[in-house]
Design an enzyme around this catalytic site. Structure first.
Site, mmCIF file in Angstrom:
data_model
loop_
_atom_site.group_PDB
_atom_site.id
_atom_site.type_symbol
_atom_site.label_atom_id
_atom_site.label_comp_id
_atom_site.label_asym_id
_atom_site.label_seq_id
_atom_site.Cartn_x
_atom_site.Cartn_y
_atom_site.Cartn_z
ATOM 1 N N GLU A 63 24.569 109.939 58.181
ATOM 2 C CA GLU A 63 24.359 111.421 58.204
ATOM 3 C C GLU A 63 25.403 112.193 59.214
ATOM 4 O O GLU A 63 25.720 113.236 58.833
ATOM 5 C CB GLU A 63 22.898 111.759 58.405
ATOM 6 N N ASP A 67 28.244 114.842 58.379
ATOM 7 C CA ASP A 67 28.090 116.320 58.853
ATOM 8 C C ASP A 67 29.197 116.659 59.485
ATOM 9 O O ASP A 67 30.019 117.686 59.106
ATOM 10 C CB ASP A 67 26.926 116.147 59.968
ATOM 11 N N ASN A 132 19.954 115.712 53.971
ATOM 12 C CA ASN A 132 20.299 114.781 54.982
ATOM 13 C C ASN A 132 21.064 113.409 54.037
ATOM 14 O O ASN A 132 22.075 113.037 54.637
ATOM 15 C CB ASN A 132 19.191 114.073 55.713
ATOM 16 N N GLU A 135 24.521 114.530 53.221
ATOM 17 C CA GLU A 135 25.529 114.287 54.306
ATOM 18 C C GLU A 135 25.909 113.021 54.408
ATOM 19 O O GLU A 135 26.977 112.449 54.665
ATOM 20 C CB GLU A 135 24.945 114.933 55.654
#
Length: 347
Positions: A63, A67, A132, A135
């Site tokens: 994650e 990101d 999440n 990502e």
């Protein structure tokens, strides 16, 4: 528990790699190379799964990586798409595209949410789980096939088919209005405090603002207009309200202290009646009662004949001490006799 049992627990949610590969092919547009990256991307920490070395196996690290990749890739796409827009507009657009809400909706629409492994309770209470996982999926694609694969996925699969980038860019999300609504609903005081007002290299004005709620400092924002700066600091404050329980606690503690002080009386209430001290006080004359009692009749007559002011005389005129309401005990005959005696006795 044997090593084989541990392996079976790890692989339990994804018994059929072929089935998972086929599902991912429909979502990302190509077949994965290393399926383990994607299995990890779809595993939430609530499952408590561990690898063969006993370490927790979940998607938090992927994650983090995804990101960072999304910021770079979407930033590149937005930069090329809006060639004449300024930095503030580009930053705003990228933020909308990579927000948890946007990514969560994309995960639901793509069917990615159905592949997430988590406990039922966590799934029902965690509104960010799908975003999440999206990502983490991007992080898995980067590790599996590199930066160009992530770029193709976002350009061809997401922005070309699922997201209208122009509509997202020009959609005004009024964070300031949302924050004002929250403060009014909770009856807390808020203000926008200007931190600075400067100019950039080209002479364009730059404004910096900060939200202050009940004296507690909130989010900060900087923009080329007051409106933009206030929108950005409002957005950051709303994010803190959602993610930081201690921030909310500090606000309501400050509110409690303020309202308590306002409820306590600061002074005695004023008397609404008019001022009663309207009589002008004068110095009272000193009465010499002893002198009054010893004055003889001839001295009083002399004072009257000379017509000089005499204090005791003026006081005698208002001396009512001899007046009594007690009835006389003498008869009429006794009074006449006493008068005759007084008259003839003086002669």
């Amino acid at each position: 528990m044997t090593f084989r049992d541990i392996i079976e627990i790890i692989r339990l949610p994804f018994r059929d790699d072929k089935e998972l590969r086929q599902s991912l092919r429909q979502i990302i547009g190509f077949y994965p190379h290393n399926i383990k990256h994607y299995q990890q991307a779809l595993t939430h920490k609530s499952t408590g799964q561990r690898n063969e070395k006993g370490r927790l196996q979940n998607n938090e690290r992927l994650e983090f990586l995804g990101d960072a990749m999304l910021d770079a890739v979407v930033g590149h796409i937005v930069y090329n798409h809006f060639r004449n827009k300024r930095e503030g507009f580009l930053t705003n657009t990228r933020s909308k595209l990579v927000s948890r809400e946007t990514l969560g909706k994309l995960a639901d629409e793509m069917g990615l949410s159905e592949l997430i492994q988590s406990s039922g309770q966590q799934r029902s209470h965690n509104s960010y789980m799908a975003g999440n996982a999206f990502e983490a999926l991007v992080g898995a694609i980067y590790l599996d096939q590199g930066f160009n694969a992530v770029m193709r996925f976002m350009e061809k699969r997401i922005l070309a088919q699922m997201v209208n980038i122009d509509k997202v860019a020009y959609k005004e999300v009024n964070f300031k209005s949302k924050l004002l609504e929250w403060t009014q609903k909770n009856r807390v005081r808020m203000e926008y405090k200007m931190l600075k007002q400067t100019k950039d290299e080209k002479g364009s004005p730059i404004f910096g603002y900060q939200v202050v709620i009940e004296g507690v400092e909130g989010g900060k924002g900087q923009g080329y207009s007051k409106k933009e700066a206030q929108q950005l600091c409002s957005k950051e404050t709303l994010q803190r309200l959602r993610r930081e329980p201690q921030f909310i606690d500090a606000i309501f503690q400050a509110k409690s202290e303020r309202t308590k002080m306002e409820e306590e009386p600061t002074a005695v209430a004023p008397d609404l009646e008019a001022d009663k001290n309207f009589i002008i006080e004068q110095e009272k004359p000193q009465i010499n009662k002893e002198a009054h009692k010893t004055n003889k009749p001839n001295e009083a007559n002399e004072a009257n004949e000379s017509h000089e002011p005499n204090e005791s005389h003026s006081i005698d005129e208002f001396d009512l001490s001899d007046i009594t309401a007690k009835p006389s005990e003498l008869s009429r005959e006794d009074i006449i006799a006493a008068a005759e005696e007084a008259a003839f006795g003086q002669g």
